[in-house]
Design an enzyme around this catalytic site. Structure first.
Site, PDB file in Angstrom:
ATOM      1  N   TYR A 135      16.826   4.994 -15.142  1.00 43.35           N
ATOM      2  CA  TYR A 135      15.384   4.788 -14.979  1.00 43.35           C
ATOM      3  C   TYR A 135      15.062   3.380 -14.448  1.00 43.35           C
ATOM      4  O   TYR A 135      13.916   2.953 -14.493  1.00 43.35           O
ATOM      5  CB  TYR A 135      14.645   4.997 -16.303  1.00 43.35           C
ATOM      6  CG  TYR A 135      14.687   6.406 -16.864  1.00 43.35           C
ATOM      7  CD1 TYR A 135      15.282   7.459 -16.174  1.00 43.35           C
ATOM      8  CD2 TYR A 135      14.117   6.687 -18.101  1.00 43.35           C
ATOM      9  CE1 TYR A 135      15.323   8.744 -16.701  1.00 43.35           C
ATOM     10  CE2 TYR A 135      14.141   7.972 -18.636  1.00 43.35           C
ATOM     11  CZ  TYR A 135      14.754   8.993 -17.933  1.00 43.35           C
ATOM     12  OH  TYR A 135      14.776  10.264 -18.459  1.00 43.35           O
ATOM     13  N   LYS A 182      28.358   8.934 -22.948  1.00 47.65           N
ATOM     14  CA  LYS A 182      29.223   9.943 -22.327  1.00 47.65           C
ATOM     15  C   LYS A 182      30.360   9.172 -21.644  1.00 47.65           C
ATOM     16  O   LYS A 182      30.617   9.313 -20.431  1.00 47.65           O
ATOM     17  CB  LYS A 182      28.402  10.771 -21.319  1.00 47.65           C
ATOM     18  CG  LYS A 182      29.117  11.971 -20.773  1.00 47.65           C
ATOM     19  CD  LYS A 182      29.220  13.125 -21.752  1.00 47.65           C
ATOM     20  CE  LYS A 182      30.064  14.240 -21.160  1.00 47.65           C
ATOM     21  NZ  LYS A 182      30.277  15.357 -22.083  1.00 47.65           N
ATOM     22  N   ASP A 215      26.295  15.104 -25.486  1.00 49.26           N
ATOM     23  CA  ASP A 215      26.203  16.567 -25.636  1.00 49.26           C
ATOM     24  C   ASP A 215      26.494  16.972 -27.080  1.00 49.26           C
ATOM     25  O   ASP A 215      25.790  17.790 -27.678  1.00 49.26           O
ATOM     26  CB  ASP A 215      27.132  17.289 -24.640  1.00 49.26           C
ATOM     27  CG  ASP A 215      28.524  16.681 -24.558  1.00 49.26           C
ATOM     28  OD1 ASP A 215      28.753  15.600 -25.147  1.00 49.26           O
ATOM     29  OD2 ASP A 215      29.401  17.278 -23.902  1.00 49.26           O
ATOM     30  N   ASP A 239      15.359   9.097 -24.022  1.00 44.68           N
ATOM     31  CA  ASP A 239      14.169   9.841 -23.622  1.00 44.68           C
ATOM     32  C   ASP A 239      14.320  11.308 -24.020  1.00 44.68           C
ATOM     33  O   ASP A 239      13.440  11.905 -24.649  1.00 44.68           O
ATOM     34  CB  ASP A 239      14.023   9.701 -22.094  1.00 44.68           C
ATOM     35  CG  ASP A 239      12.774  10.365 -21.562  1.00 44.68           C
ATOM     36  OD1 ASP A 239      11.820  10.556 -22.342  1.00 44.68           O
ATOM     37  OD2 ASP A 239      12.742  10.692 -20.356  1.00 44.68           O
ATOM     38  N   ASP A 243      12.715  13.778 -27.736  1.00 50.78           N
ATOM     39  CA  ASP A 243      11.936  15.023 -27.738  1.00 50.78           C
ATOM     40  C   ASP A 243      12.631  16.074 -28.597  1.00 50.78           C
ATOM     41  O   ASP A 243      11.983  16.799 -29.352  1.00 50.78           O
ATOM     42  CB  ASP A 243      11.770  15.565 -26.309  1.00 50.78           C
ATOM     43  CG  ASP A 243      10.584  14.929 -25.575  1.00 50.78           C
ATOM     44  OD1 ASP A 243      10.237  13.774 -25.903  1.00 50.78           O
ATOM     45  OD2 ASP A 243      10.012  15.580 -24.689  1.00 50.78           O
TER      46      ASP A 243
HETATM   47  P1  ATP Z   1       6.069  12.631 -20.106  1.00 55.41           P
HETATM   48  O1  ATP Z   1       7.009  12.907 -18.971  1.00 55.41           O
HETATM   49  O2  ATP Z   1       4.854  11.852 -19.726  1.00 55.41           O
HETATM   50  O3  ATP Z   1       6.727  12.157 -21.360  1.00 55.41           O
HETATM   51  P2  ATP Z   1       6.224  15.423 -20.601  1.00 55.41           P
HETATM   52  O4  ATP Z   1       6.200  16.087 -19.261  1.00 55.41           O
HETATM   53  O5  ATP Z   1       7.528  15.219 -21.303  1.00 55.41           O
HETATM   54  O6  ATP Z   1       5.442  14.045 -20.504  1.00 55.41           O
HETATM   55  P3  ATP Z   1       4.374  16.003 -22.675  1.00 55.41           P
HETATM   56  O7  ATP Z   1       3.081  15.521 -22.134  1.00 55.41           O
HETATM   57  O8  ATP Z   1       5.011  15.176 -23.731  1.00 55.41           O
HETATM   58  O9  ATP Z   1       5.337  16.313 -21.496  1.00 55.41           O
HETATM   59  O10 ATP Z   1       4.175  17.473 -23.217  1.00 55.41           O
HETATM   60  C1  ATP Z   1       5.261  18.386 -23.465  1.00 55.41           C
HETATM   61  C2  ATP Z   1       4.670  19.621 -24.172  1.00 55.41           C
HETATM   62  O11 ATP Z   1       4.307  19.249 -25.501  1.00 55.41           O
HETATM   63  C3  ATP Z   1       3.393  20.144 -23.509  1.00 55.41           C
HETATM   64  O12 ATP Z   1       3.370  21.545 -23.585  1.00 55.41           O
HETATM   65  C4  ATP Z   1       2.291  19.537 -24.324  1.00 55.41           C
HETATM   66  O13 ATP Z   1       1.118  20.302 -24.340  1.00 55.41           O
HETATM   67  C5  ATP Z   1       2.916  19.442 -25.724  1.00 55.41           C
HETATM   68  N1  ATP Z   1       2.388  18.272 -26.449  1.00 55.41           N
HETATM   69  C6  ATP Z   1       2.721  16.974 -26.232  1.00 55.41           C
HETATM   70  N2  ATP Z   1       2.032  16.169 -27.043  1.00 55.41           N
HETATM   71  C7  ATP Z   1       1.250  16.973 -27.806  1.00 55.41           C
HETATM   72  C8  ATP Z   1       0.302  16.729 -28.841  1.00 55.41           C
HETATM   73  N3  ATP Z   1       0.021  15.495 -29.265  1.00 55.41           N
HETATM   74  N4  ATP Z   1      -0.327  17.779 -29.408  1.00 55.41           N
HETATM   75  C9  ATP Z   1      -0.046  19.040 -28.993  1.00 55.41           C
HETATM   76  N5  ATP Z   1       0.834  19.337 -28.031  1.00 55.41           N
HETATM   77  C10 ATP Z   1       1.472  18.318 -27.433  1.00 55.41           C
END
Ligand code: ATP
Length: 346
Positions: A135, A182, A215, A239, A243
């Site tokens: 990044y 990795k 992994d 990152d 998630d």
């Molecule tokens: P970024 O690349 O900016 O981190 P992203 O593309 O990973 O964003 P997010 O915006 O984090 O995606 O969203 C991923 C999924 O999680 C989407 O479907 C979104 O609606 C859901 N989501 C994220 N944050 C919330 C929240 N606070 N409440 C409900 N749903 C959420």
């Protein structure tokens, strides 16, 4: 009275930052918010997602609450017009962290009764390096049909994040550091990261050190997440894994975070701007509210921070006011109101 910058953000940002301001206001802490336009608001007012004046304000105040900003989805990235120099970054979040010298992104992942199922007792922390790796913005297309990205890893940044993780672990009574990499494929880059983290952790004999392939970490995080404590990761793995870890406890909407640099701390949810649900009252504000609790703690307002956390935990456990991401039907405003009302009795 603490003066704190607030970046209201894009997508669901304005909704969840409003919720967080309300909850922190009800916590008893004395905060004055200084509005700082960035993202789409920055572009509207100053013609830039990262206006120089906004960056200067955050630097001066030293602390900010930041709602998510939309990540760039096209080439070209984000431009910062510093005096006498123009700098370019791959995304607005990336540019903000690097302009502020914030190198450590801390993402605590905690389970909650009522919404985290079998992981309600989960308690781990990801410490992600956020200035380099893939990044760093070193992408190029030398010819049609071929694109390249440089994975930048330095000993200096790897040691710095390792030391940060160790100091964090000691300060928070944690015992184990896991370096994620990795290195069996990326011998030089991830090899250097691993070797650097190993060397630094050796200076902390009270901490247990282990390393895991990225992994295998995905697999083990899902199978036995309680075996992890503090994970230290290069930018991209951090990152992605944060998630995954947020999903374990029930939602990205529960995952707070903070970026630390020298003299600056920017508190933000781990999730993005969620444009798919923006403006509909569906967003879960808890991740940003818990980032607000981390902010209170950082400002020395430990009691107020505790009140916020206990109110959040009580409302989630009760289950009457859950947003759709947690399986409920409550709106952002209803969940926020429930947390504010709960603050008096926790
Ligand atoms: P970024 O690349 O900016 O981190 P992203 O593309 O990973 O964003 P997010 O915006 O984090 O995606 O969203 C991923 C999924 O999680 C989407 O479907 C979104 O609606 C859901 N989501 C994220 N944050 C919330 C929240 N606070 N409440 C409900 N749903 C959420």
């Amino acid at each position: 009275m603490h003066r704190v910058a607030i970046i209201r953000g894009d997508g669901i940002g304005p909704e969840i930052s409003e919720a967080t301001v309300r909850v922190l206001g009800a916590s008893g802490a004395k905060l004055t918010w200084v509005e700082v336009p960035m993202g789409q608001e920055g572009r509207r007012l100053f013609g830039s997602e990262l206006p120089w004046s906004s960056l200067e304000t955050v630097r001066r105040l030293g602390t900010a609450l930041k709602a998510p900003l939309v990540a760039e989805r096209c080439c070209g990235g984000v431009v910062v017009e510093a005096p006498g120099e123009v700098r370019r970054y791959p995304s607005v979040n990336n540019g903000l962290r690097r302009e502020l010298g914030a190198y450590a992104n801390v993402r605590p992942v905690r389970g909650f009764a009522g919404v985290s199922g079998r992981y309600q007792h989960l308690d781990l922390v990801l410490v992600r390096e956020v200035t380099e790796d893939t990044y760093a913005g070193l992408e190029r297309q030398p010819e049609q049909g071929r694109a390249e990205a440089t994975k930048l890893i330095t000993q200096e940044a790897s040691r710095r994040i390792a030391r940060f993780a160790c100091e964090y672990a000691i300060r928070h009574g944690r015992r184990k550091i896991t370096a994620v990499h990795k290195a069996n494929v990326l011998h030089l880059t991830d090899g250097l990261f691993l070797e650097s983290v190993r060397a630094v952790t050796a200076e902390y004999p009270s901490l247990v050190f282990q390393d895991r392939m990225v992994d295998a970490t995905c697999y083990l995080l899902v199978r036995h997440p309680q075996d992890f404590d503090v994970l230290v990761l290069p930018n991209q793995y951090g990152d992605i894994l944060s998630d995954l870890a947020a999903a374990l406890v029930g939602s990205l909407g529960l995952a707070p975070g903070v970026n630390f640099g020298n003299g600056v701390a920017v508190f933000e949810a781990a999730h993005g701007a969620a444009p798919d649900i923006a403006g509909r009252g569906l967003a879960n504000p808890v991740a940003l509210i818990l980032s607000g609790a981390l902010l209170l703690e950082y400002l020395g307002e430990a009691e107020a921070a505790g009140r916020v956390r206990r109110a959040v935990a009580a409302v989630l456990a009760e289950g009457r006011f859950l947003t759709p991401d947690l399986g409920g039907r409550a709106t952002t405003a209803e969940l926020t109101q429930a947390i504010c009302e709960r603050m008096d009795s926790v």
